[in-house]
Design a protein around this motif. Structure first.
Motif, mmCIF file in Angstrom:
data_model
loop_
_atom_site.group_PDB
_atom_site.id
_atom_site.type_symbol
_atom_site.label_atom_id
_atom_site.label_comp_id
_atom_site.label_asym_id
_atom_site.label_seq_id
_atom_site.Cartn_x
_atom_site.Cartn_y
_atom_site.Cartn_z
ATOM 1 N N MET A 1 0.843 -1.179 0.000
ATOM 2 C CA MET A 1 0.000 0.000 0.000
ATOM 3 C C MET A 1 0.891 1.245 0.000
ATOM 4 S SD MET A 1 -2.961 1.070 2.725
ATOM 5 C CE MET A 1 -4.172 -0.065 2.139
ATOM 6 N N GLU A 2 0.480 2.219 -0.773
ATOM 7 C CA GLU A 2 1.260 3.445 -0.855
ATOM 8 C C GLU A 2 1.244 4.166 0.493
ATOM 9 O OE1 GLU A 2 1.161 7.585 -3.283
ATOM 10 O OE2 GLU A 2 0.351 5.819 -4.266
ATOM 11 N N LYS A 3 2.350 4.810 0.806
ATOM 12 C CA LYS A 3 2.539 5.437 2.110
ATOM 13 C C LYS A 3 1.494 6.510 2.414
ATOM 14 C CE LYS A 3 6.504 7.095 4.692
ATOM 15 N NZ LYS A 3 7.913 7.475 4.592
ATOM 16 N N ASN A 4 1.220 7.384 1.455
ATOM 17 C CA ASN A 4 0.271 8.467 1.690
ATOM 18 C C ASN A 4 -1.164 7.944 1.811
ATOM 19 O OD1 ASN A 4 -0.171 11.248 2.089
ATOM 20 N ND2 ASN A 4 -1.018 11.384 0.033
ATOM 21 N N ILE A 5 -1.501 6.918 1.058
ATOM 22 C CA ILE A 5 -2.844 6.333 1.152
ATOM 23 C C ILE A 5 -3.056 5.737 2.534
ATOM 24 C CG2 ILE A 5 -4.324 4.483 0.279
ATOM 25 C CD1 ILE A 5 -3.103 5.054 -2.496
ATOM 26 N N ALA A 6 -2.046 5.061 3.060
ATOM 27 C CA ALA A 6 -2.141 4.481 4.400
ATOM 28 C C ALA A 6 -2.285 5.576 5.452
ATOM 29 C CB ALA A 6 -0.912 3.632 4.697
ATOM 30 N N ARG A 7 -1.555 6.685 5.294
ATOM 31 C CA ARG A 7 -1.661 7.805 6.235
ATOM 32 C C ARG A 7 -3.056 8.410 6.204
ATOM 33 N NH1 ARG A 7 -1.789 13.156 6.312
ATOM 34 N NH2 ARG A 7 -1.505 13.413 4.088
ATOM 35 N N LEU A 8 -3.608 8.592 5.017
ATOM 36 C CA LEU A 8 -4.950 9.156 4.893
ATOM 37 C C LEU A 8 -6.016 8.223 5.460
ATOM 38 C CD1 LEU A 8 -4.665 10.787 1.367
ATOM 39 C CD2 LEU A 8 -4.663 11.923 3.590
ATOM 40 N N ARG A 9 -5.803 6.911 5.348
ATOM 41 C CA ARG A 9 -6.732 5.941 5.942
ATOM 42 C C ARG A 9 -6.712 6.056 7.461
ATOM 43 N NH1 ARG A 9 -5.580 1.490 8.208
ATOM 44 N NH2 ARG A 9 -3.539 1.321 7.257
ATOM 45 N N ALA A 91 -9.234 17.964 20.781
ATOM 46 C CA ALA A 91 -8.819 16.611 20.426
ATOM 47 C C ALA A 91 -7.689 16.755 19.415
ATOM 48 C CB ALA A 91 -9.983 15.840 19.833
ATOM 49 N N PHE A 92 -6.593 16.041 19.603
ATOM 50 C CA PHE A 92 -5.417 16.179 18.750
ATOM 51 C C PHE A 92 -5.545 15.274 17.532
ATOM 52 C CE2 PHE A 92 -0.781 15.348 17.877
ATOM 53 C CZ PHE A 92 -0.531 16.608 17.366
ATOM 54 N N ASP A 93 -5.639 15.880 16.361
ATOM 55 C CA ASP A 93 -5.713 15.156 15.097
ATOM 56 C C ASP A 93 -4.343 15.246 14.443
ATOM 57 O OD1 ASP A 93 -6.284 14.084 12.637
ATOM 58 O OD2 ASP A 93 -7.528 15.753 11.966
ATOM 59 N N ARG A 94 -3.596 14.169 14.505
ATOM 60 C CA ARG A 94 -2.242 14.179 13.962
ATOM 61 C C ARG A 94 -2.215 13.828 12.476
ATOM 62 N NH1 ARG A 94 -0.650 8.799 14.304
ATOM 63 N NH2 ARG A 94 -2.092 7.582 15.565
ATOM 64 N N SER A 95 -3.380 13.717 11.863
ATOM 65 C CA SER A 95 -3.540 13.503 10.412
ATOM 66 C C SER A 95 -2.852 12.237 9.917
ATOM 67 C CB SER A 95 -3.033 14.714 9.622
ATOM 68 O OG SER A 95 -3.741 15.859 9.990
ATOM 69 N N GLY A 96 -2.809 11.222 10.735
ATOM 70 C CA GLY A 96 -2.227 9.950 10.337
ATOM 71 C C GLY A 96 -0.728 9.859 10.500
ATOM 72 N N TYR A 97 -0.076 10.936 10.897
ATOM 73 C CA TYR A 97 1.373 10.904 11.105
ATOM 74 C C TYR A 97 1.688 10.204 12.422
ATOM 75 C CZ TYR A 97 1.262 14.701 7.675
ATOM 76 O OH TYR A 97 1.036 15.465 6.566
ATOM 77 N N ARG A 98 2.870 9.591 12.493
ATOM 78 C CA ARG A 98 3.292 8.977 13.738
ATOM 79 C C ARG A 98 3.579 10.050 14.775
ATOM 80 N NH1 ARG A 98 7.983 5.014 13.459
ATOM 81 N NH2 ARG A 98 8.980 6.741 12.391
#
Length: 117
Positions: A1-9, A91-98
Motif C-alpha cells: 500500500m502506498e505510504k500516503n494512502i495508508a496515512r490518509l486511511r 482533540a489532537f488530530d495528527r492527520s495519520g502521522y506517527r
C-alpha cells in the motif's frame, strides 16, 4: 500500500472518532518545508485559530522551518491563539502521522501553552 494512502486511511478513522467526541479539533499538516496547525469547531465547519511556519512571528529567529524548534514554536502560538478564542480543550488530530519528531514537539508545546488533550 502506498505510504500516503495508508496515512490518509489512518487520518480518516481518527477524524471519525473525534467527530463522535464533539470537541474542538487541533489538526496538524506536515510538509517537507513547513508545518501547519489549525483548530476547528466540533463539527469542522469553521477554523477558530491557525498557526504555521509561514508566518513571520514564528519564523523570526529560527534556524529553519522544518525542525522541532519550529514545530514547538507553532505549538506555542496555536495554544495562545486557541485560548484567546476561548478554547481550552481540544482533540489532537495528527492527520495519520506517527507521534514523534515534529508532531510530538508541536503537541507538547501546545500542552505547555495551556491546551488540554
Amino acid at each position: 500500500m502506498e505510504k500516503n494512502i495508508a496515512r490518509l486511511r489512518r487520518a480518516k478513522t481518527t477524524r471519525s472518532h473525534i467527530r463522535d467526541l464533539g470537541v474542538a479539533r487541533l489538526s496538524v499538516l506536515r510538509s517537507g518545508q513547513h508545518i501547519y496547525a489549525q483548530v476547528f469547531t466540533a463539527d469542522g465547519s469553521k477554523v477558530l485559530a491557525s498557526a504555521s511556519t509561514l508566518q513571520s512571528e514564528v519564523s523570526d529567529g529560527l534556524k529553519g522551518n522544518k525542525n522541532k524548534d519550529a514545530a514547538a514554536k507553532v505549538g506555542q502560538l496555536i495554544a495562545e491563539r486557541a485560548r484567546a478564542a476561548g478554547i481550552e480543550k481540544v482533540a489532537f488530530d495528527r492527520s495519520g502521522y506517527r507521534y514523534h519528531g515534529r508532531i510530538k514537539a508541536l503537541a507538547e508545546a501546545a500542552r505547555e501553552g495551556g491546551l488540554q488533550f
